[in-house]
Structure formats: C-alpha cells, structure tokens
Design an enzyme around this catalytic site. Structure first.
Site, PDB file in Angstrom:
ATOM      1  N   ASP A 103       0.847  -1.184   0.000  1.00 43.80           N
ATOM      2  CA  ASP A 103       0.000   0.000   0.000  1.00 43.80           C
ATOM      3  C   ASP A 103       0.893   1.247   0.000  1.00 43.80           C
ATOM      4  O   ASP A 103       1.826   1.329  -0.779  1.00 43.80           O
ATOM      5  CB  ASP A 103      -0.937  -0.071   1.223  1.00 43.80           C
ATOM      6  CG  ASP A 103      -1.992   1.002   1.265  1.00 43.80           C
ATOM      7  OD1 ASP A 103      -2.774   1.089   0.306  1.00 43.80           O
ATOM      8  OD2 ASP A 103      -2.038   1.750   2.255  1.00 43.80           O
ATOM      9  N   TYR A 230      -2.654  10.289   3.513  1.00 44.27           N
ATOM     10  CA  TYR A 230      -3.783  10.918   2.804  1.00 44.27           C
ATOM     11  C   TYR A 230      -3.579  12.388   2.483  1.00 44.27           C
ATOM     12  O   TYR A 230      -3.838  12.825   1.357  1.00 44.27           O
ATOM     13  CB  TYR A 230      -5.083  10.680   3.586  1.00 44.27           C
ATOM     14  CG  TYR A 230      -5.327   9.201   3.739  1.00 44.27           C
ATOM     15  CD1 TYR A 230      -5.668   8.427   2.636  1.00 44.27           C
ATOM     16  CD2 TYR A 230      -5.116   8.560   4.961  1.00 44.27           C
ATOM     17  CE1 TYR A 230      -5.834   7.057   2.742  1.00 44.27           C
ATOM     18  CE2 TYR A 230      -5.277   7.188   5.074  1.00 44.27           C
ATOM     19  CZ  TYR A 230      -5.632   6.442   3.960  1.00 44.27           C
ATOM     20  OH  TYR A 230      -5.770   5.098   4.066  1.00 44.27           O
ATOM     21  N   HIS A 291      -7.189  -6.392  -0.760  1.00 43.62           N
ATOM     22  CA  HIS A 291      -6.176  -5.368  -0.462  1.00 43.62           C
ATOM     23  C   HIS A 291      -5.172  -5.875   0.569  1.00 43.62           C
ATOM     24  O   HIS A 291      -4.048  -5.380   0.652  1.00 43.62           O
ATOM     25  CB  HIS A 291      -6.893  -4.118   0.052  1.00 43.62           C
ATOM     26  CG  HIS A 291      -6.043  -2.887   0.100  1.00 43.62           C
ATOM     27  ND1 HIS A 291      -5.438  -2.342  -1.010  1.00 43.62           N
ATOM     28  CD2 HIS A 291      -5.687  -2.079   1.146  1.00 43.62           C
ATOM     29  CE1 HIS A 291      -4.761  -1.257  -0.663  1.00 43.62           C
ATOM     30  NE2 HIS A 291      -4.887  -1.081   0.632  1.00 43.62           N
TER      31      HIS A 291
END
Length: 318
Positions: A103, A230, A291
């Site tokens: 990720d 983020y 994921h």
C-alpha cells in the site's frame, strides 16, 4: 511470534520501534507497512522469510504503532518516512537490503530506491505500483466520495472517527478495505457509515489480531496516519526528472483489490506503461486476493516472496 525481538532506535529526533528476527549476518529484508497497519501486519511473512535464512526488520513508521509521533504531525511527509528508512538501515549497519512494501509503504519504497539505488537489492510491492510524476493530479483521478478524498479534508475524518471508539474505527476500516468495491460515500454520509454495525471481520483476521492493532492505535491516534499518506498525496509521484528504478521488482496484486478499480490504475499496469519507470518488474495476480492479500493468503504470498528473494539474494553482499 515469541521469537520476534523488539527494539527502539533513536532516528531523526524520534524513538522508532522496530520488530526484528533472524541473524545479523544474514541478507537483510525490510518490511514497510501501509494503513491501517503497523509492523504486525507482516507477522506471517517475517517468520517465513527469517526461517529461509534472512534477517527481517519491520519498523512502525513515525506516528504509527509504538514509534514516536512527530512534534507536529500535520507537517509530516513522505520525505520523512524515506529519510527514516535510510536512517534505520544505517543505525543497524545494513548496507544493502530487499524492500518489501504494501500500500502506501510502496510510496516510500520506490522513491527510496531512486534516491539510494546502491542500498536496494530488490523490491517487492503489494497492491501498489510505482506512481508516475503527478500521479494523482494527471494520471489517476480519484472518484468523489472515495475515502481517500474524504480523509484529505482536514477535520472530516476526525469528526467521522470521533463518533466511535478506536476499536470500531479500526474494525470498520479493515472490513471496508477487504472488500472488492471502492469505499465511496454518498454526499450525505461519511465513510464510517458504510459499515453496518454487525458486519463480521474478514475470516483471516481474528479478534486477537484486531486487538493488537487497536491497542497501538489507542496509543498513537490517527493524526500522523491521516497526514501520511492521505494529506500528503499531492506530493506522491517522483520528482526525479526521468525516474527509472533498475532494481529487480515484483508487484503482487490481489485480483479483488478495490484499489485497482481507481480509473486508469489497472490499465497502467496491464498495458506495461509502468515498465517505463520500472523496467525489471514482474507482476503476479492472486485470484480472490483482497487489499490485504498477504494476510489473507500468507502461504501463497510467502511462496512468491521467497522465490523472488532466492533468485536475487546473490545481489546482496553480507
């Protein structure tokens, strides 16, 4: 698990936690986690790789798990994590390493390889390919309402998460991220609203596993985690003029990973465009993989990892 040692390193003004297993005289592998993870996400891989004769290291990024948070979490950046990775290796006297990243950990691994090519023997990335310059401004447009865009807004995730205890937040994120559809909220709902209260955890994550994550997020909170990745995504994508990673690279993708429904991302890999930047990349798709493919199918992923390491361990001089 009892064999895994835990130590703290003073790195760039912070005390960072590192889980470690294997002989110091063995070729080294560093594992870089994503979100909502910590070092523990690599538990299956650490044991398998160490048993195969490697020294394995899994740090908690700054602001995650048992590592210190920076004094101003809202100013944290990917550059900090890249520098921390280099400093951890220097502190442990490791001159060359295999990097395994999942990720957003891959967003640390790839630029680390560009900046320190002499330190990298090879890269294994799970769930995220190399991101080209301007990745999220020119190449891949994130859908409105996607959790990434919601959490980029200062205060929005904080208000959303604040309605629940930490256990519920972490549980909900694992449930959402293990599904095959992108977590997208409507205009009048928040990301936490996408999970019904009685929804079960994915079968591969136990309540005991969840409690490990929860205990450490109760310590660290989410301030740094919301900033990196983020609120730092606009900086993702190499700033190197002509980025090219020459290291041998393996990309492992779960076929049901929602991330590859981001418009353009799957085609970027399957068309071979990614090889303009990572020419020596092999890609393996895992049927049914989510994921969290490394936790969901650890034996299969471990086999892929060990084959890659065995084929390339001659590149490391211990």
């Amino acid at each position: 698990m009892d064999q895994i040692a835990h130590k703290f390193l003073q790195v760039n003004g912070l005390k960072l936690h590192v889980a470690e297993l294997g002989s110091e005289s063995s070729p080294a592998v560093i594992f870089l986690h994503g979100f909502p993870e910590i070092w523990y996400t690599w538990r299956h891989q650490m044991i398998a790789v160490a048993n195969a004769g490697f020294r394995v290291i899994a740090p908690d990024f700054r602001g995650y798990g048992l590592s210190d948070s920076p004094a101003e979490p809202e100013k944290a950046s990917f550059d900090d994590l890249i520098n921390d990775t280099a400093s951890i290796l220097d502190s442990l006297a490791i001159s060359k390493v295999f990097v395994i990243a999942k990720d957003f950990g891959a967003m640390v691994a790839y630029p680390f390889a560009l900046l320190h090519p002499h330190k990298v023997a090879g890269i294994i990335a799970l769930g995220l390919p190399f991101m080209p310059p301007g990745a999220f401004t020119h190449h891949f447009v994130l859908p409105e309402g996607l959790y990434v865009r919601r959490w980029q807004e200062p205060g929005r995730a904080e208000a959303d998460f604040g309605r629940f205890d930490v256990k519920t937040v972490v549980r909900n994120i694992y449930i959402l991220f293990s599904q095959s559809e992108m977590p997208i909220a409507n205009e009048n709902e928040e990301i936490m609203d996408l999970v019904k209260p009685l929804t079960r955890l994915p079968s591969w994550l136990t309540e005991e596993d969840l409690s490990v994550y929860v205990d450490l997020y109760e310590k660290s909170g989410f301030r740094t985690a919301l900033q990196v990745p983020y609120r730092s995504l606009q900086m993702v994508g190499s700033t190197v003029q002509d980025p090219k990673i020459e290291a041998q690279t393996l990309l492992i993708i779960g076929e049901e990973d929602y991330a590859f429904k981001i418009p353009g991302l799957d085609e970027y890999v399957k068309s071979g465009e990614v090889k303009k930047y990572v020419p020596n990349q092999e890609t393996i798709y895992v049927p049914g993989g989510s994921h969290f493919v490394h936790e969901q199918f650890p034996d299969h992923v471990n086999e892929c990892i060990l084959t890659f390491l065995d084929n390339n361990k001659h590149l490391v001089v211990v």
